[in-house]
Scaffold this motif. Structure first.
Motif: not given
Lengths: 292, 488, 300
Positions: A104-106, B3-6, C283-286, C298-300
């Motif tokens: 999900x994070x990715x 991460x790999x799956x993503x 900027x967004x991720x930071x 945060x955003x999520x």
């Protein structure tokens, strides 16, 4: 019973001034479009009443053979586009906001990247060409089927639906799809109405992509036909094919007021949407269910 | 692991789809022929498309004429170009690998030419039957410098016009017409405003480029690169002549003779200002545009308001503008990838013949013109809707002459074009090399801002010298050096 | 071990992936592919044959130009001004509108305040140029009433950036308040009732109930908007620009438009797009991760 409140009166007054600042220039455009072309120069920038009265500008616009067709095209693009937007955005937002899954994070980071990177026009054009979508409504509708910005906003709304309700549903044995359609969507009506408004207006106003992907004039949406006149300074497209348009008649027109009329024509259909949308912004929409 | 799956979720699909998203590169070099043996010629032209009735009718008529007079079996395939900015939309088409046989360009052709996709037209023109004889002087030089675009039309510059009835009411008109010096122009504007005929003398939209068509030459801004006493070249916008001109503009502005809102004026407001007599003088492109101004102002202000073309100011020199001869700024090209290059050119040459020009210049018999006796009489339909897609030479040679009652252009329109053609001089500018483009942009902006500030009185004319220094520092040194090497 | 558990979870939640599939498919086809094709920034475009790799050429051309520094500076200044002065306004508007009773006046305010959003910048520019006309424009008529000298805002280097701010505010204050209003409607009405019983004033209710409930929406929108920091509004600037104010409002996008797009230099324009995107992403991720750590939002 509410009592007289100083604060409320001040608030009402501030908002009144605000709407006045918005309304006067717009009424000026309306007045300009309704003025007698010969008297247009008398109208000042703050005037809200037409000088003389003439519908000639609207007659000209309406007698353009492409106008009616283009209104129909615009309505089609807007309705189909918005429905697709809402479906895709909502279903994706639900999964991303209310469930945990591997990777999900990715996905979220990639979505942010999608939002901020704007590939050049030529890349997009080549893609549409390879997908054989040139000169089809699909190109105009699909290239922004999900607006990531709106997706994140909807996620924010979904996240605020109390967990207790979802848990209750889960215990009752409801699956994700059922929770999504039976609980999430009904509970998020104002949010979905907001998004429908945003997407709808976006489709209605879309101009640039339509000029690129829809080369056949029979497929043009209203904005393309109108902007042709307002933006590209091309009087011929709008006036072409208008019955009985002689150079003499053309010469008596005032282009400024003709332009104003095109603006009014483009905005009015949007106003018809207001009652529909405002319905969802009244008290009581959230009653039932939200109470924790 | 997560991460790999993503990555796989996206990655797999991405790789799979990227594979099929390359641009089409196979260029078909075989002539396309229809079932009944006609050669298919694809053409991209502004405002023409298969869905436009007028376009289809025109190219059908051209097919018939080609068959009749040249025995050519051709079928035109008009490419649909999306609406909006033509150059931008044409670019998308060409960059996606679709290159028509005949292409009309209106900018950004150099990118295409530099990739070798446009045909050198020189040998074709040399061997042509009609085209070589109808070229204007500027066409010849431009083709020498850049042989990919052809555009046989009168030069487009701009000329000032004024209502004839105003001209007659103003006492300084006579001295203006006899000696159009900047001072007389100023007196003319002043009297027009004093008499209450208009709110200000002249209006332009956004920048002073239009004003320059009247005054540049008079102040000695005679070409892009001005030769100084030592024989070296100086860019016109940093010259002493420019300084004198700007000082004059500032005077006009301060006296309210130059529209004080010109910087923010939009094109349509500018025109309305003229029809509503806020502005006494307007500057417009010679030919059709002056024609349009004339029709409209007569309709709004009556017959007496027919336009008169004003002479360019004279002083150090005179004339409306020097004409750039580096290349055609617009025109028709033939694709080097086309299998029908010879036929494509033959079509262009046919359009220069009396039969071809009859169709292209005049339209269809019975609609845009009728033959009365041994003369062509143009109809209302000609004036309201016809435009020539191809050539408009100076001497139009037709089988049947056009009646003097119905000239191709209205008298002011014709006068404006004659005024430009009569004062033709070649400019000595050259194309700014690619590596200088961003510097050049910055230098031009520097000029625009200083010029605007000087004219509107925000800063004094003395600041011009500061501007010149800044301009040289911002890359002007390099360009000037280049100019002195390039211009012989 | 973990790999197996991941697989297991995927199998168990297959319905989730199915629901995600249409969206992801769409993103890959219509966004990921074009973004991958932004490799064009490192190439010269060839209409026939393969593009030629040119390394950092287009980036060097972009960064080495003396004007780049200036347009970058303008972009940052204008964007910052817009964030500081425009971002809070829709929040304020939604708070004020929320205080109106449901009824015709509230509908009027809402309907009217959304209107400017339907107009394109060409039209809005026309309105503002008229409004700010130094001779008879509305603003100067008012100034004249108070015996203040007339000002030519449109050609003034000191004022033009404020014109950008105010015209943007005029256009979007109402429209952008919709989102906040939708969020306010979700607040449980019993909270207000309780507050009123405790004797809280209108302002106190705003401060202690409405505003905190809005915070997560505010944070989300703020961070998302940072992603467009380097854009600063092309259409707006393009239409309000004039020769006198070039040096103060020429932004990255208008600059790239002149140098790149108008000349058909797609690679150059892509390089600029890549640069803008990287800044936006950072900027967004930071801010997102920083805000997540500091406030949990945060955003999520």
């Amino acid at each position: 019973m509410r009592q007289f409140s100083m604060t409320k009166t001040i608030i009402q007054f501030i908002l009144f001034l605000f709407t006045l600042a918005v309304l006067i220039p717009l009424l000026n455009i309306l007045a300009l479009s309704l003025s007698d072309p010969a008297r247009v120069s008398e109208l000042s920038g703050l005037g809200v009443l037409p000088k003389g009265f003439s519908l000639i500008n609207y007659e000209i616009i309406m007698s353009n053979p492409f106008i009616l067709k283009s209104i129909f095209n615009s309505v089609f693009i807007t309705i189909v586009g918005t429905l697709l937007n809402l479906f895709l955005t909502a279903i994706t937002a639900y999964v991303l906001a209310r469930t945990e899954f591997v990777g999900k994070r990715i996905v979220l980071v990639v979505l942010i990247a999608i939002m901020v990177f704007e590939p050049s026009m030529i890349t997009e054009y080549l893609l549409m060409k390879d997908l054989h979508l040139l000169n089809s409504y699909a190109a105009v509708i699909l290239y922004k089927a999900i607006n990531v910005y709106y997706l994140f906003i909807l996620m924010r709304f979904f996240q605020e639906v109390p967990t207790s309700i979802l848990e209750a549903a889960k215990i009752d044995g409801a699956g994700h799809f059922r929770i999504f359609t039976r609980i999430m969507l009904p509970l998020s009506k104002p949010a979905l109405a907001t998004l429908a408004l945003f997407y709808g207006v976006y489709h209605w106003n879309e101009y640039f992509r339509a000029t690129i992907y829809l080369s056949d004039p029979n497929k043009w949406p209203l904005q393309v036909v109108l902007r042709q006149f307002v933006v590209t300074q091309d009087n011929t497209t709008l006036l072409k094919g208008v019955e009985g348009m002689t150079p003499e008649l053309l010469a008596t027109l005032d282009f400024g007021s003709l332009q104003s009329a095109t603006i009014v024509v483009a905005v009015i259909p949007m106003l018809l949407l207001y009652p529909l949308i405002l319905k969802y912004f009244t008290k009581g929409t959230m009653d039932g269910g939200v109470k924790e | 692991m997560k991460k790999v799956w993503g990555f796989m979720l996206f990655g797999l699909l991405a790789v799979f789809l990227v594979a099929c998203s390359d641009k089409g590169e196979e260029v078909i070099a075989e002539p396309e022929v229809t079932e009944d043996g006609k050669t298919v010629i694809t053409i991209a032209y502004k405002d023409d498309g298969p869905s436009s009735e007028a376009s289809v009718k025109y190219y059908d008529a051209l097919e018939v004429a080609l068959k009749e007079h040249r025995d050519l079996d051709v079928e035109f395939n008009i490419v649909e170009i999306a609406q909006g900015d033509y150059a931008e939309k044409l670019n998308l088409l060409l960059y996606s690998g679709e290159i028509p046989d005949i292409i009309y360009f209106q900018g950004s052709d150099e990118q295409i030419a530099s990739q070798g996709l446009l045909e050198d037209l020189t040998p074709y023109i040399e061997g042509s039957e009609y085209l070589k004889d109808i070229l204007y002087e500027h066409n010849v030089t431009r083709l020498e410098n850049y042989p990919y675009l052809l555009w046989v039309k009168p030069i487009n510059h701009k000329v000032p016009v004024v209502r004839t009835d105003y001209l007659e009411q103003i006492s300084t008109s006579e001295s203006l017409l006899a000696d159009p010096s900047p001072e007389n122009y100023k007196a003319f504007f002043q009297e027009m405003v004093d008499k209450g005929l208009s709110d200000y003398g002249v209006t332009v939209a956004g920048d002073i480029a239009e004003l320059d068509f009247i005054f540049n030459m008079a102040f000695g801004v005679t070409s892009t690169w001005l030769e100084d006493d030592n024989g070296s070249y100086v860019y016109k916008k940093v010259s002493e002549a420019e300084k004198a001109k700007l000082a004059y503009y500032a005077e006009l502005y301060a006296a309210g003779l130059l529209d004080n809102q010109y910087l923010t004026k939009q094109w349509d407001v500018k025109e309305d200002d003229f029809y509503n007599n806020k502005a006494g003088v307007i500057v417009g492109t010679n030919g059709k545009v002056i024609d349009l101004y004339n029709t409209r102002t007569v309709a709004v202000n009556g017959e007496g308001a027919e336009l008169t073309v004003l002479p360019s100011a004279s002083g150090v020199s005179s004339g409306y503008a020097a004409t750039s001869v580096t290349k055609e700024p617009r025109g028709l090209a033939i694709s080097s990838q086309s299998a029908n290059k010879i036929i494509a050119f033959e079509i262009l040459d046919f359009l220069a013949s009396p039969e071809g020009m009859k169709l292209d210049l005049l339209g269809y018999e019975g609609e845009q013109y009728t033959i009365e006796g041994d003369e062509v009489v143009l109809t209302e339909k000609f004036y309201s809707e016809w435009f020539s897609r191809f050539w408009e030479p100076q001497d139009v040679k037709l089988d049947t002459p056009i009646s003097s009652e119905t000239p191709l252009l209205s008298p002011p329109g014709q006068a404006s074009t004659n005024a430009i053609v009569d004062t033709y001089v070649a400019d000595n500018d050259f194309t700014i090399p690619e590596e200088y483009i961003s510097q050049w942009d910055a230098m031009e902006n520097l000029y625009k801002e200083y010029a605007a500030d000087i004219i509107t009185g925000k800063i004094s004319i003395d600041e011009f010298d500061t501007f010149v220094e800044e301009w040289y520092a911002a890359g002007g040194e390099g360009i000037t050096k280049l100019a002195n090497e390039t211009i012989k | 071990m973990r790999k197996i558990s991941s697989l297991k979870r995927i199998r168990k939640d297959w319905i989730l992936y199915l629901m995600l599939l249409p969206g992801m498919l769409y993103f890959v086809i219509f966004h990921i592919i074009p973004i991958v094709n932004m490799k064009l920034a490192f190439q010269d475009y060839r209409i026939i044959g393969e593009n030629v790799w040119v390394g950092m050429k287009h980036f060097e051309q972009l960064f080495s130009s003396p004007a780049f520094k200036d347009v970058l500076m303008n972009t940052v200044i204008i964007s910052t001004m817009k964030i500081i002065f425009i971002f809070p306004i829709p929040i304020l508007v939604s708070l004020l509108v929320n205080e109106l009773r449901f009824g015709p006046y509230r509908k009027y305010v809402q309907s009217v305040s959304y209107l400017p959003h339907f107009l394109s910048w060409v039209v809005i520019a026309g309105i503002w140029i008229t409004l700010l006309n130094p001779v008879n424009g509305g603003v100067n008529v008012i100034r004249d009433f108070f015996q203040l000298p007339s000002l030519d805002y449109m050609t003034s280097k000191e004022h033009i950036r404020w014109v950008l701010v105010y015209s943007e505010m005029w256009r979007s204050a109402g429209w952008d308040s919709i989102l906040y209003l939708a969020a306010i409607l979700k607040i449980n009405p019993s909270l207000y009732e309780a507050a009123r019983i405790d004797g809280a004033s209108t302002l106190q209710q705003m401060r202690y109930i409405t505003l905190p409930a809005l915070m997560s929406t505010v944070v989300t929108l703020f961070i998302l908007n940072l992603g467009f920091f380097m854009s600063a509004g092309f259409d707006q600037v393009f239409n309000l620009m004039n020769d006198s104010v070039l040096s103060v409002i020429d932004i990255l996008d208008t600059y790239v438009y002149r140098i790149g797009i108008l000349n058909g230099q797609y690679s150059y324009a892509t390089a600029a797009g890549l640069f803008k995107g990287v800044i936006g992403l950072v900027l967004i991720l930071g801010t997102h991760f920083l805000s997540k750590r500091l406030t949990g939002k945060g955003v999520w």
